[in-house]
Design a protein around this motif. Sequence first.
Motif, PDB file in Angstrom:
ATOM      1  N   THR B  66       0.845  -1.186   0.000  1.00  0.00           N
ATOM      2  CA  THR B  66       0.000   0.000   0.000  1.00  0.00           C
ATOM      3  C   THR B  66       0.884   1.240   0.000  1.00  0.00           C
ATOM      4  N   GLN B  67       0.509   2.241  -0.773  1.00  0.00           N
ATOM      5  CA  GLN B  67       1.232   3.504  -0.721  1.00  0.00           C
ATOM      6  C   GLN B  67       1.076   4.091   0.680  1.00  0.00           C
ATOM      7  N   PRO B  68       2.096   4.780   1.179  1.00  0.00           N
ATOM      8  CA  PRO B  68       2.018   5.299   2.539  1.00  0.00           C
ATOM      9  C   PRO B  68       1.158   6.553   2.669  1.00  0.00           C
ATOM     10  N   TYR B  69       0.787   7.149   1.531  1.00  0.00           N
ATOM     11  CA  TYR B  69      -0.032   8.367   1.626  1.00  0.00           C
ATOM     12  C   TYR B  69      -1.484   8.005   1.312  1.00  0.00           C
ATOM     13  N   LYS B  70      -2.374   8.874   1.685  1.00  0.00           N
ATOM     14  CA  LYS B  70      -3.793   8.579   1.518  1.00  0.00           C
ATOM     15  C   LYS B  70      -4.520   9.679   0.737  1.00  0.00           C
ATOM     16  N   GLN B  71      -4.692  10.846   1.408  1.00  0.00           N
ATOM     17  CA  GLN B  71      -5.567  11.876   0.851  1.00  0.00           C
ATOM     18  C   GLN B  71      -5.036  12.492  -0.432  1.00  0.00           C
ATOM     19  N   VAL B  72      -3.737  12.434  -0.649  1.00  0.00           N
ATOM     20  CA  VAL B  72      -3.195  12.986  -1.900  1.00  0.00           C
ATOM     21  C   VAL B  72      -3.406  12.037  -3.071  1.00  0.00           C
ATOM     22  N   SER B  73      -3.798  10.800  -2.807  1.00  0.00           N
ATOM     23  CA  SER B  73      -3.754   9.799  -3.886  1.00  0.00           C
ATOM     24  C   SER B  73      -4.984   9.831  -4.777  1.00  0.00           C
ATOM     25  N   ARG B  74      -4.791   9.417  -6.004  1.00  0.00           N
ATOM     26  CA  ARG B  74      -5.885   9.263  -6.973  1.00  0.00           C
ATOM     27  C   ARG B  74      -6.887   8.224  -6.500  1.00  0.00           C
ATOM     28  N   GLU B  75      -6.399   7.254  -5.750  1.00  0.00           N
ATOM     29  CA  GLU B  75      -7.333   6.242  -5.280  1.00  0.00           C
ATOM     30  C   GLU B  75      -8.319   6.872  -4.296  1.00  0.00           C
ATOM     31  N   TRP B  76      -7.858   7.874  -3.560  1.00  0.00           N
ATOM     32  CA  TRP B  76      -8.692   8.563  -2.585  1.00  0.00           C
ATOM     33  C   TRP B  76      -9.687   9.479  -3.290  1.00  0.00           C
ATOM     34  N   ALA B 213      14.322  14.574  -3.237  1.00  0.00           N
ATOM     35  CA  ALA B 213      13.101  13.934  -2.746  1.00  0.00           C
ATOM     36  C   ALA B 213      12.528  13.004  -3.796  1.00  0.00           C
ATOM     37  N   THR B 214      12.092  11.843  -3.367  1.00  0.00           N
ATOM     38  CA  THR B 214      11.336  10.983  -4.267  1.00  0.00           C
ATOM     39  C   THR B 214       9.930  11.560  -4.435  1.00  0.00           C
ATOM     40  N   ILE B 215       9.240  11.059  -5.438  1.00  0.00           N
ATOM     41  CA  ILE B 215       7.856  11.480  -5.649  1.00  0.00           C
ATOM     42  C   ILE B 215       7.018  11.090  -4.426  1.00  0.00           C
ATOM     43  N   THR B 216       7.282   9.923  -3.886  1.00  0.00           N
ATOM     44  CA  THR B 216       6.539   9.487  -2.700  1.00  0.00           C
ATOM     45  C   THR B 216       6.737  10.461  -1.542  1.00  0.00           C
ATOM     46  N   GLU B 217       7.969  10.913  -1.350  1.00  0.00           N
ATOM     47  CA  GLU B 217       8.230  11.871  -0.266  1.00  0.00           C
ATOM     48  C   GLU B 217       7.539  13.212  -0.529  1.00  0.00           C
ATOM     49  N   LEU B 218       7.541  13.636  -1.791  1.00  0.00           N
ATOM     50  CA  LEU B 218       6.836  14.885  -2.132  1.00  0.00           C
ATOM     51  C   LEU B 218       5.356  14.755  -1.783  1.00  0.00           C
ATOM     52  N   LEU B 219       4.780  13.625  -2.147  1.00  0.00           N
ATOM     53  CA  LEU B 219       3.350  13.440  -1.883  1.00  0.00           C
ATOM     54  C   LEU B 219       3.080  13.342  -0.383  1.00  0.00           C
ATOM     55  N   LEU B 220       3.993  12.736   0.360  1.00  0.00           N
ATOM     56  CA  LEU B 220       3.807  12.663   1.808  1.00  0.00           C
ATOM     57  C   LEU B 220       3.913  14.040   2.455  1.00  0.00           C
ATOM     58  N   SER B 221       4.762  14.910   1.908  1.00  0.00           N
ATOM     59  CA  SER B 221       4.823  16.272   2.446  1.00  0.00           C
ATOM     60  C   SER B 221       3.518  17.010   2.146  1.00  0.00           C
ATOM     61  N   ALA B 222       2.968  16.769   0.966  1.00  0.00           N
ATOM     62  CA  ALA B 222       1.663  17.357   0.655  1.00  0.00           C
ATOM     63  C   ALA B 222       0.594  16.788   1.596  1.00  0.00           C
ATOM     64  N   GLU B 223       0.754  15.525   1.953  1.00  0.00           N
ATOM     65  CA  GLU B 223      -0.199  14.898   2.880  1.00  0.00           C
ATOM     66  C   GLU B 223      -0.199  15.621   4.225  1.00  0.00           C
ATOM     67  N   TYR B 224       0.953  16.145   4.641  1.00  0.00           N
ATOM     68  CA  TYR B 224       0.999  16.952   5.872  1.00  0.00           C
ATOM     69  C   TYR B 224       0.053  18.150   5.764  1.00  0.00           C
ATOM     70  N   LEU B 225       0.026  18.795   4.612  1.00  0.00           N
ATOM     71  CA  LEU B 225      -0.859  19.951   4.416  1.00  0.00           C
ATOM     72  C   LEU B 225      -2.318  19.516   4.473  1.00  0.00           C
ATOM     73  N   LEU B 226      -2.622  18.439   3.769  1.00  0.00           N
ATOM     74  CA  LEU B 226      -3.995  17.932   3.754  1.00  0.00           C
ATOM     75  C   LEU B 226      -4.427  17.476   5.135  1.00  0.00           C
ATOM     76  N   ALA B 227      -3.499  16.852   5.855  1.00  0.00           N
ATOM     77  CA  ALA B 227      -3.850  16.341   7.175  1.00  0.00           C
ATOM     78  C   ALA B 227      -4.207  17.480   8.129  1.00  0.00           C
ATOM     79  N   GLU B 228      -3.698  18.690   7.823  1.00  0.00           N
ATOM     80  CA  GLU B 228      -4.040  19.852   8.650  1.00  0.00           C
ATOM     81  C   GLU B 228      -5.260  20.581   8.116  1.00  0.00           C
TER      82      GLU B 228
END
Lengths: 345, 345, 345, 345
Positions: B66-76, B213-228
């Motif tokens: 599973t990808q480690p990010y959630k809200q940034v993903s297309r699946e979400w 940064a990998t793409i995954t790390e970029l998306l996880l940093s964006a996830e920090y914004l979404l999580a807030e």
Amino acid sequence: MLVVMQHSASDAEIARVVEAIEEMGYQARPMPGRQRTTVGIVGNDGKLDGSRFTAMPGVLEVIHVTQPYKQVSREWKAENSVVHLPGGLTIGGEEVVLMAGPCSVESESQILGVAHAVREAGAVILRGGAFKPRTSPYSFQGLGRKGLELLRRARQETGLLVVTEALDPEGVDLVAEVADIIQIGARNMQNFSLLKRAGRAKKPVLLKRGIAATITELLLSAEYLLAEGNDQIVLCERGVRGFDPATRNVFDVTAIPVVHKLSHLPIIADPSHGTGLRDKVTPMARAAVAAGADGLLIEVHPDPDRALSDGAQSLAPAQFVELVRQVRAIAEVLGRRVAEPAEVS
Amino acid sequence: MLVVMQHSASDAEIARVVEAIEEMGYQARPMPGRQRTTVGIVGNDGKLDGSRFTAMPGVLEVIHVTQPYKQVSREWKAENSVVHLPGGLTIGGEEVVLMAGPCSVESESQILGVAHAVREAGAVILRGGAFKPRTSPYSFQGLGRKGLELLRRARQETGLLVVTEALDPEGVDLVAEVADIIQIGARNMQNFSLLKRAGRAKKPVLLKRGIAATITELLLSAEYLLAEGNDQIVLCERGVRGFDPATRNVFDVTAIPVVHKLSHLPIIADPSHGTGLRDKVTPMARAAVAAGADGLLIEVHPDPDRALSDGAQSLAPAQFVELVRQVRAIAEVLGRRVAEPAEVS
Amino acid sequence: MLVVMQHSASDAEIARVVEAIEEMGYQARPMPGRQRTTVGIVGNDGKLDGSRFTAMPGVLEVIHVTQPYKQVSREWKAENSVVHLPGGLTIGGEEVVLMAGPCSVESESQILGVAHAVREAGAVILRGGAFKPRTSPYSFQGLGRKGLELLRRARQETGLLVVTEALDPEGVDLVAEVADIIQIGARNMQNFSLLKRAGRAKKPVLLKRGIAATITELLLSAEYLLAEGNDQIVLCERGVRGFDPATRNVFDVTAIPVVHKLSHLPIIADPSHGTGLRDKVTPMARAAVAAGADGLLIEVHPDPDRALSDGAQSLAPAQFVELVRQVRAIAEVLGRRVAEPAEVS
Amino acid sequence: MLVVMQHSASDAEIARVVEAIEEMGYQARPMPGRQRTTVGIVGNDGKLDGSRFTAMPGVLEVIHVTQPYKQVSREWKAENSVVHLPGGLTIGGEEVVLMAGPCSVESESQILGVAHAVREAGAVILRGGAFKPRTSPYSFQGLGRKGLELLRRARQETGLLVVTEALDPEGVDLVAEVADIIQIGARNMQNFSLLKRAGRAKKPVLLKRGIAATITELLLSAEYLLAEGNDQIVLCERGVRGFDPATRNVFDVTAIPVVHKLSHLPIIADPSHGTGLRDKVTPMARAAVAAGADGLLIEVHPDPDRALSDGAQSLAPAQFVELVRQVRAIAEVLGRRVAEPAEVS
């Protein structure tokens, strides 16, 4: 700084470069060669941004002769800098200093247990994260102030000094109340607001190399600390990003002698993050000390398989005992010795 | 998550892994294969740190399914997210949005001059640094609040929206008063304190990819914004560290379609930092738009040879006019159009 | 091999993957999970190219569980392989073997002079290039057959064994007539025609890691040699490409314990190419032996400032004497000893 | 070339450098600066190996002012080189040339089927490997001579020209009998024996950039071909090694304008290997042409899910038709056109 002109550069183009240099208050020294002309810049105090010349007509490239940093350099200060810690412990002298502990402070029993174990094995400084920078917002972020409190207790109980990370300017003050050394982590190596605050703290700073930072960039980040007046700095090699998934990072052991040549600052090594693999930590700890490291930062956890973070790279206490035994022998080959526990006031 | 056992793993070792999984409250599903056994973890909610299994006896490797990010993903969220800006401008829709301006705000005449020039050429957002993260403490660090004030004036005079960088949590509030978009720079992509504060700001955020940064790390940093709670996010490819000194960075154009597949967030491109070379900016701006970029961030300076920072990669205004002309034609091939200036209230 | 399906994959898409696997003669084992289904492939003999699944509808990714190499792996052969050389010298056993000499054979007096010097200092194998792979066609390309002849003479005079590089299939035969070990250089690590020929030679092969080769790729290139019947193989870490111009390469010392875990083959280290800097060679030689290297490959030149190639990274003979002294002490800490000169028949 | 002395260099050390330069038959030109002295070398014909100065006492660094290559450079030849192919087709002029076909030739029906399909879609050159360089000795290695025979038949039937790879010096002759362009693959970019043989062939050469080759190294490998008399050279960007597993390689699109500035040789792009992901091929083909590529090399397979190699990055014929449609429109924006099929004699 040297501005190298293209083979086909016209006299007017060369004159324009000369003029641009003089407008900025420096002297230009054109040096015609058989193939092309080079223009030297004299009187450059390091503040000059050479990029403005790169795109001028007729310019082939701009070459920086002088290193961009000053106070961190060996040319500025020839003898090694020694960081002084409570109890007479020093980093950067003859001794090899062992710092060990868990990635994160998880509970009182965990941190006290590890602290006693690593002290017995030969560590003199306890590491342990209270504020944890985590790639995912959903990962364990550390116990925060509660973690600092537990570190304070472990320090009192064991006499170990403490190093722990600050994540932001306000965190510097919190950490400085408890820790003997303030850690700036790899992800924050170029967080300049954080560096400036740490440069004004009255505590030594452990500055970890960024995941893709050049040695020059590492030294320039240390220069931020020096520029604010803090000269109690320990650098740390902890692995850089590479292309091979066989290890978590590429542990750049050569950075140790490279830093020692360019700078008077001490440098330690973190083979736990450097390799990311428990069974590589001990061989690479040996390698780092053999290359001249002034200390080691090692992750030790009482039960690595159940650690809340970085379990795969943490040693069990018994493995750390063996590491210390081996590192001690390597240090002696180099005429150094592993530091003995200090008495904390 | 899958725990892959070694070929030689004993039944006891497999049982120990199963037990460890169940202790954490998940279900373990051992799958014996011809060559080795794999143990699946069911019920993993993404908080599980797989590294603790990596070093258990008999374990070969741990695989994250599973990808480690959630809200940034297309699946979400399957449909594209669109960022809404004052005056009806949007990023992430049909339009390709051009942001342009100097690296640093240097003076009133400079920023107003550039603002008018880039607006005339077709930009709708003005970029310009007031707080500058600089590798050396001796480099120009920006005009600070004075620079923000000049950006506010330029916004009023020209109707351009403004994007500018915040370097620390307090800076977020200052920037949010003036800017339409708060920029988080590459060096701060994993400055999590900064991300959390920006996630609570009521303004869109431009998040630049870190230098390694990998793409995954970029998306996880964006996830920090979404999580807030901030879902007004624009990502930005700006070049990653590479081995070839021929360019300042490796401009990873492929990141654009990669992000578009993995995430619903818009992504723009910065060919100025991506290449570091003025004469490569226009061809790489064309390439980025051809690859699907939702916008461009371009450095333009009235007199690049005299810029206080990044002169070598800044376009002169006339070069930017030509860039816009070419990019417009490329956008049309893709059925998109370059955004027209909005009316600011 | 595991085919991981997307969260949204339909039953028909899963069925199509199963069918594709069975068509190829393997068994498919679908494993439905809470978030997604994974399909295992049983009976895969390593010849299966998983990439064909990657782009099938509904597939998220393909995961390779089994390592792609066989005969080089520790799983295939648990005990260390030992390479046997004339005179009873071995690589991969208890001894640490020192190979030293100039980058290129330049003249009779040069090679004989160095050979005597390095033998006296403690080397047991003479290195020296007769055929030189040079980045530029205008650089010195080696003395060719004449160079081989000089190496033969040095071998006779000093009793040192000889390692030298072959650049192409025909060169393998020429080199095999003179050398005790045929070197395959970093640039040719994936020159498969050359590997196949060397695999059929009746001499041990020194296989250097390519400049950007993963450990897996290095082991697969060694597998080419084994697949042709040559099991007398020594691997060599010599630095990989990195982003920091502070050193010529990133000397990946961790590769040593990584290879030792994955493979039964011996591995030596070349700190001369690994760092590219003379004053880093001795500290990094210490580090490599401390990490477990089975030998060292060191460039020594009688007058490095006048070497026709690689002068900057070559040691003067007196510096090599000091290196051997230090390495000897490190080897002893690990319970090993530096190999003594053998008697050549 | 410039030898930069340390700040602390003595007059004797400077004199020794001057002497060393003059001994080699060049003129030394010492240039004292405020901070340090620099010594220029005049009359350097490019054969001088600067590394010998790097380690002389008092030397800080050696700077290469002149590019190490000659005949490939724009300074040597200002106008674009155009490669001439049978039937009047050219590479490096106004036209954008499309080469397409399977990774490997697998069977007569496969190669003829693809050939007809790609010709209909707009390709003018058929690609297809007969000799395949494979990382593992157990992977499919190509049909060899039988594959060449099938390519010859496809050429006759469709009128498409043929490009295929040679792996070793003897292979060059075999390939040259059938192919219109001899391909040198990425793994062999620094296989200098192969380059020399290809430089003596009477056929154009397609030289792919190595997986971690700098642009300078790519150009120097092309210089090997020119130095042997072959000036019919096409370069190819195909992705370099990076740190992010999100794509197989980092597709360095910027290499296209970089090469165009430094050299007169044409350069095409291979987005199939560049990205390794089927759904990224078309956007990155657009990007490459937008950046100025003189052609594209695209993997097309009649049934990618069943390809014997590289299935994950191959397009189905219908996808290639769509790629050509889009690329044609991008080319027109740049004032170019996609080449039309030539008539082969």
